[in-house]
Motif scaffolding. Structure first.
Motif, PDB file in Angstrom:
ATOM      1  N   ILE B  78       0.869  -1.189   0.000  1.00  0.00           N
ATOM      2  CA  ILE B  78       0.000   0.000   0.000  1.00  0.00           C
ATOM      3  C   ILE B  78       0.897   1.227   0.000  1.00  0.00           C
ATOM      4  CG2 ILE B  78      -1.766   1.287   1.268  1.00  0.00           C
ATOM      5  CD1 ILE B  78      -2.495  -1.449   2.609  1.00  0.00           C
ATOM      6  N   LEU B  79       0.749   2.062  -1.028  1.00  0.00           N
ATOM      7  CA  LEU B  79       1.503   3.314  -1.112  1.00  0.00           C
ATOM      8  C   LEU B  79       0.552   4.457  -0.789  1.00  0.00           C
ATOM      9  CD1 LEU B  79       3.380   2.671  -4.498  1.00  0.00           C
ATOM     10  CD2 LEU B  79       4.244   2.266  -2.175  1.00  0.00           C
ATOM     11  N   ASN B  80       0.932   5.279   0.166  1.00  0.00           N
ATOM     12  CA  ASN B  80       0.083   6.421   0.535  1.00  0.00           C
ATOM     13  C   ASN B  80       0.736   7.710   0.066  1.00  0.00           C
ATOM     14  OD1 ASN B  80      -2.147   5.230   2.220  1.00  0.00           O
ATOM     15  ND2 ASN B  80      -0.369   4.394   3.279  1.00  0.00           N
ATOM     16  N   THR B  81      -0.031   8.534  -0.643  1.00  0.00           N
ATOM     17  CA  THR B  81       0.548   9.774  -1.156  1.00  0.00           C
ATOM     18  C   THR B  81       0.755  10.805  -0.047  1.00  0.00           C
ATOM     19  OG1 THR B  81      -1.638  10.658  -1.710  1.00  0.00           O
ATOM     20  CG2 THR B  81      -0.417   9.506  -3.474  1.00  0.00           C
ATOM     21  N   HIS B  82      -0.092  10.749   0.984  1.00  0.00           N
ATOM     22  CA  HIS B  82       0.095  11.682   2.103  1.00  0.00           C
ATOM     23  C   HIS B  82      -0.692  11.231   3.319  1.00  0.00           C
ATOM     24  CE1 HIS B  82      -3.425  13.188  -0.075  1.00  0.00           C
ATOM     25  NE2 HIS B  82      -3.758  13.933   0.955  1.00  0.00           N
ATOM     26  N   SER B  91      -5.374   1.798   5.566  1.00  0.00           N
ATOM     27  CA  SER B  91      -4.110   1.055   5.369  1.00  0.00           C
ATOM     28  C   SER B  91      -3.944  -0.094   6.358  1.00  0.00           C
ATOM     29  CB  SER B  91      -2.904   1.999   5.499  1.00  0.00           C
ATOM     30  OG  SER B  91      -2.921   2.964   4.486  1.00  0.00           O
ATOM     31  N   GLU B  92      -4.105   0.227   7.644  1.00  0.00           N
ATOM     32  CA  GLU B  92      -3.864  -0.813   8.652  1.00  0.00           C
ATOM     33  C   GLU B  92      -4.936  -1.899   8.606  1.00  0.00           C
ATOM     34  OE1 GLU B  92      -1.152  -1.204  10.315  1.00  0.00           O
ATOM     35  OE2 GLU B  92      -0.228   0.703   9.739  1.00  0.00           O
ATOM     36  N   ALA B  93      -6.165  -1.505   8.252  1.00  0.00           N
ATOM     37  CA  ALA B  93      -7.240  -2.514   8.129  1.00  0.00           C
ATOM     38  C   ALA B  93      -6.919  -3.478   6.988  1.00  0.00           C
ATOM     39  CB  ALA B  93      -8.581  -1.818   7.881  1.00  0.00           C
ATOM     40  N   ILE B  94      -6.409  -2.948   5.881  1.00  0.00           N
ATOM     41  CA  ILE B  94      -6.077  -3.809   4.732  1.00  0.00           C
ATOM     42  C   ILE B  94      -4.841  -4.652   5.053  1.00  0.00           C
ATOM     43  CG2 ILE B  94      -5.404  -3.827   2.294  1.00  0.00           C
ATOM     44  CD1 ILE B  94      -7.066  -1.261   1.963  1.00  0.00           C
ATOM     45  N   ARG B  95      -3.916  -4.068   5.799  1.00  0.00           N
ATOM     46  CA  ARG B  95      -2.742  -4.853   6.209  1.00  0.00           C
ATOM     47  C   ARG B  95      -3.193  -6.110   6.968  1.00  0.00           C
ATOM     48  NH1 ARG B  95       2.532  -3.432   8.063  1.00  0.00           N
ATOM     49  NH2 ARG B  95       2.041  -1.289   8.626  1.00  0.00           N
ATOM     50  N   LYS B  96      -4.201  -5.930   7.857  1.00  0.00           N
ATOM     51  CA  LYS B  96      -4.702  -7.074   8.631  1.00  0.00           C
ATOM     52  C   LYS B  96      -5.310  -8.137   7.719  1.00  0.00           C
ATOM     53  CE  LYS B  96      -5.557  -4.752  13.001  1.00  0.00           C
ATOM     54  NZ  LYS B  96      -6.521  -3.950  13.725  1.00  0.00           N
ATOM     55  N   MET B  97      -5.945  -7.687   6.630  1.00  0.00           N
ATOM     56  CA  MET B  97      -6.604  -8.642   5.725  1.00  0.00           C
ATOM     57  C   MET B  97      -5.610  -9.339   4.804  1.00  0.00           C
ATOM     58  SD  MET B  97      -9.709  -6.245   4.417  1.00  0.00           S
ATOM     59  CE  MET B  97     -10.759  -5.343   5.531  1.00  0.00           C
ATOM     60  N   SER B  98      -4.516  -8.648   4.493  1.00  0.00           N
ATOM     61  CA  SER B  98      -3.648  -9.144   3.419  1.00  0.00           C
ATOM     62  C   SER B  98      -2.184  -9.343   3.830  1.00  0.00           C
ATOM     63  CB  SER B  98      -3.678  -8.154   2.260  1.00  0.00           C
ATOM     64  OG  SER B  98      -3.118  -6.920   2.676  1.00  0.00           O
ATOM     65  N   GLY B  99      -1.791  -8.736   4.925  1.00  0.00           N
ATOM     66  CA  GLY B  99      -0.371  -8.760   5.299  1.00  0.00           C
ATOM     67  C   GLY B  99       0.469  -7.833   4.444  1.00  0.00           C
ATOM     68  N   ALA B 100      -0.177  -6.871   3.790  1.00  0.00           N
ATOM     69  CA  ALA B 100       0.547  -5.958   2.890  1.00  0.00           C
ATOM     70  C   ALA B 100       1.548  -5.089   3.645  1.00  0.00           C
ATOM     71  CB  ALA B 100      -0.454  -5.054   2.164  1.00  0.00           C
ATOM     72  N   GLN B 101       2.601  -4.709   2.948  1.00  0.00           N
ATOM     73  CA  GLN B 101       3.527  -3.716   3.459  1.00  0.00           C
ATOM     74  C   GLN B 101       2.883  -2.334   3.247  1.00  0.00           C
ATOM     75  OE1 GLN B 101       7.117  -4.479   4.588  1.00  0.00           O
ATOM     76  NE2 GLN B 101       5.776  -6.198   5.047  1.00  0.00           N
ATOM     77  N   VAL B 102       3.258  -1.375   4.099  1.00  0.00           N
ATOM     78  CA  VAL B 102       2.644  -0.048   4.022  1.00  0.00           C
ATOM     79  C   VAL B 102       3.747   1.006   3.935  1.00  0.00           C
ATOM     80  CG1 VAL B 102       1.188   1.623   5.223  1.00  0.00           C
ATOM     81  CG2 VAL B 102       0.627  -0.801   5.346  1.00  0.00           C
ATOM     82  N   ALA B 103       3.572   1.966   3.037  1.00  0.00           N
ATOM     83  CA  ALA B 103       4.591   3.019   2.873  1.00  0.00           C
ATOM     84  C   ALA B 103       3.946   4.397   2.764  1.00  0.00           C
ATOM     85  CB  ALA B 103       5.423   2.743   1.627  1.00  0.00           C
ATOM     86  N   ILE B 104       4.728   5.407   3.140  1.00  0.00           N
ATOM     87  CA  ILE B 104       4.287   6.803   3.049  1.00  0.00           C
ATOM     88  C   ILE B 104       5.540   7.681   2.976  1.00  0.00           C
ATOM     89  CG2 ILE B 104       4.256   7.260   5.557  1.00  0.00           C
ATOM     90  CD1 ILE B 104       1.513   8.701   5.002  1.00  0.00           C
ATOM     91  N   GLY B 105       5.381   8.913   2.531  1.00  0.00           N
ATOM     92  CA  GLY B 105       6.521   9.835   2.482  1.00  0.00           C
ATOM     93  C   GLY B 105       7.079  10.086   3.874  1.00  0.00           C
ATOM     94  N   ARG B 106       8.386  10.173   3.970  1.00  0.00           N
ATOM     95  CA  ARG B 106       9.033  10.390   5.271  1.00  0.00           C
ATOM     96  C   ARG B 106       8.509  11.666   5.940  1.00  0.00           C
ATOM     97  NH1 ARG B 106      11.820   8.641   9.629  1.00  0.00           N
ATOM     98  NH2 ARG B 106      13.615   7.716   8.602  1.00  0.00           N
ATOM     99  N   GLY B 107       8.370  12.719   5.162  1.00  0.00           N
ATOM    100  CA  GLY B 107       7.942  14.005   5.726  1.00  0.00           C
ATOM    101  C   GLY B 107       6.580  13.941   6.366  1.00  0.00           C
ATOM    102  N   ASP B 108       5.689  13.144   5.809  1.00  0.00           N
ATOM    103  CA  ASP B 108       4.345  13.063   6.366  1.00  0.00           C
ATOM    104  C   ASP B 108       4.276  12.134   7.562  1.00  0.00           C
ATOM    105  OD1 ASP B 108       3.108  14.958   4.962  1.00  0.00           O
ATOM    106  OD2 ASP B 108       1.710  13.657   3.900  1.00  0.00           O
ATOM    107  N   ASP B 109       5.214  11.201   7.645  1.00  0.00           N
ATOM    108  CA  ASP B 109       5.229  10.371   8.846  1.00  0.00           C
ATOM    109  C   ASP B 109       5.589  11.241  10.042  1.00  0.00           C
ATOM    110  OD1 ASP B 109       5.090   7.659  10.072  1.00  0.00           O
ATOM    111  OD2 ASP B 109       7.108   8.219  10.668  1.00  0.00           O
ATOM    112  N   ASP B 110       6.544  12.155   9.825  1.00  0.00           N
ATOM    113  CA  ASP B 110       6.883  13.098  10.889  1.00  0.00           C
ATOM    114  C   ASP B 110       5.654  13.929  11.258  1.00  0.00           C
ATOM    115  OD1 ASP B 110       9.413  12.142  10.865  1.00  0.00           O
ATOM    116  OD2 ASP B 110      10.268  13.780   9.697  1.00  0.00           O
ATOM    117  N   PHE B 111       4.898  14.336  10.232  1.00  0.00           N
ATOM    118  CA  PHE B 111       3.677  15.114  10.461  1.00  0.00           C
ATOM    119  C   PHE B 111       2.694  14.320  11.320  1.00  0.00           C
ATOM    120  CE2 PHE B 111      -0.720  15.853   9.152  1.00  0.00           C
ATOM    121  CZ  PHE B 111      -0.860  17.196   9.400  1.00  0.00           C
TER     122      PHE B 111
END
Lengths: 206, 247
Positions: B78-82, B91-111
């Motif tokens: 799962i790629l998140n634009t922001h 994202s986390e709900a789908i991770r539970k269903m699929s075991g998918a990896q999750v990503a987001i921009g570094r700057g927004d994680d700080d946000f």
């Protein structure tokens, strides 16, 4: 008789019934009921504080209470805030530390917590430095096995299983020390309480 | 809905006024099918689980994907634009269903970490939870290689949010812009972390790309997808003339 009169009368009756029941209670039961009321009041104030109620508004509300009740509610409020504090979160919320300092009246407690937090954060940072390269390499490897790679990929080590284990061990160690400080604070407030109120129950019934 | 090659679009209704009145907020989601080993898919901006109108956004996404023969369990990334909940919320709900990896921009994680508290509080006061996000990796400017031969270019496109990223797929000339640019409009810049100047610069950077399919984050009364290089160029020109002066 109007409907409104009927409602007022019913409310009065309910109040009288409660008063009658209260009269029939033993002193022990009265203390217990009063204690429960004060605990609930302290917890409710803690929740409202955590939802943004300013300390000055809490003081205003407490000022409307009898002195003994006020002290008890403050203690329960403080205990509730302490109970909610764990090593991973307490440092992120200055409001909790501000309230603990204000309510405990003992700057030493908050200073002890701040000192502990500083040690905890240093330990986390040191562990990160020591493990960073290895953890990053492990995560990159895991991602590559899933077909994910490239210069845009920057592993988030904070969410890797290996790092979470390291952090869990550190959390457990420092949480133990935080619990020790919290217990000291409880002992302090309990002794104040006992010293102030005969039988250690406070002047609950006035 | 299949767009081109292995690219699929799941647009949240809102192209018409009637749809806008009927549906609450949620983002458009996009998917690159079988981009990863074992035929796992890449999902971009999964949207919310439920929105402010209590509409089941994730259920709808799953249902729309199934119409294309795509199962949510087969999402591998799962790629998140922001970091706005209407984009990353599920994202986390789908991770539970699929075991998918999750990503987001570094700057927004700080946000998320810094401003999340205040934003979470505001959202909770409206009766909603602030969804959690625990990224497996961050996205920075550079190349994202998927599977054997698929390459995406990750671009830092701040403006709508500080760590906003966009994803450009050069082989298919597909651009997934999140809330950077819409049909005849741009992302708002008045949310914490927003910047009009950064948004303009990001848009000018993107305008240099050769884009055949411009995929936006919302419809907001206009088409969510702009197709064709001429049409896309016209959209950039229109935004420069009619939107930039007011940002």
């Amino acid at each position: 008789m109007s409907i409104n009169d009927d409602k007022i009368k019913s409310a009065l009756e309910i109040a009288l019934e409660k008063a009658q029941k209260l009269g029939a209670l033993s002193d022990e039961e009265k203390y217990r009921l009063k204690d429960e009321e004060l605990v609930a009041a302290g917890e409710a104030l803690a929740k409202r504080y955590l939802n943004g109620l300013p300390l000055r508004d809490i003081e205003t509300e407490l000022a409307g209470r009898a002195e003994g009740d006020r002290r008890m509610i403050s203690q329960h409020l403080l205990q509730h805030l302490l109970d909610r504090s764990d090593i991973g979160h307490i440092g992120r919320d200055d409001n909790i530390l501000a309230a603990i300092q204000h309510l405990s009246g003992d700057p030493g407690i908050v200073q002890s917590i701040r000192d502990l937090l500083q040690k905890y954060e240093s330990a986390i940072e040191k562990a990160k430095q020591e493990n960073l390269s290895a953890l990053e390499a492990a995560k990159r490897n895991e991602l590559e096995l899933m077909g994910i790679s490239g210069s845009a990929v920057e592993p988030a080590i904070e969410t890797s299983r290996e790092w979470m284990q390291v952090q869990q061990d550190l959390d457990s160690h420092y949480q133990g020390q935080l619990e020790h400080i919290k217990q000291k604070s409880r002992n302090l407030t309990d002794s104040t309480h006992t010293a102030t109120h005969p039988e250690g129950r406070g002047n609950a019934i006035q | 809905m299949n767009l081109v090659d292995n690219f699929y679009a799941y647009l949240w209704p809102g192209e018409t006024m009637r749809e806008m009145q009927t549906y609450g907020n949620n983002c458009n989601s996009y998917l690159v099918a079988k981009a990863l080993p074992e035929d796992k898919h890449v999902l971009v901006d999964p949207g919310m689980v439920t929105n402010e109108a209590r509409q089941n956004c994730l259920d709808r996404l799953i249902s729309e994907m199934e119409k294309d023969g795509i199962k949510i369990e087969d999402v591998g990334l799962i790629l998140n634009t922001h970091a706005h909940p209407d984009h990353y919320g599920a994202s986390e709900a789908i991770r539970k269903m699929s075991g998918a990896q999750v990503a987001i921009g570094r700057g927004d994680d700080d946000f998320l970490k810094l401003a999340g508290g205040a934003m979470a509080q505001a959202i909770k006061e409206m009766g909603f939870e602030f969804p959690e996000l625990h990224p497996d990796f961050y996205l920075t400017e550079g190349e994202l290689r998927l599977g054997q031969d698929l390459v995406a270019r990750i671009m830092l496109t701040p403006g709508h949010s500080q760590g906003h990223i966009a994803i450009y797929w050069p082989d298919a000339k597909v651009f997934m812009g999140g809330d950077l640019i819409f049909h005849g409009s741009t992302g708002r810049v008045d949310i914490p972390g927003g910047s009009a100047q950064s948004l303009k610069e990001s848009i000018e950077q993107v305008a240099q790309l050769e884009i055949e399919y411009l995929l936006t984050g919302h419809q907001y009364g206009s088409p969510g997808i702009i197709v064709g290089q001429e049409e896309i160029k016209r959209n950039f020109d229109l935004i420069r003339i009619h939107i930039f002066p007011y940002l």
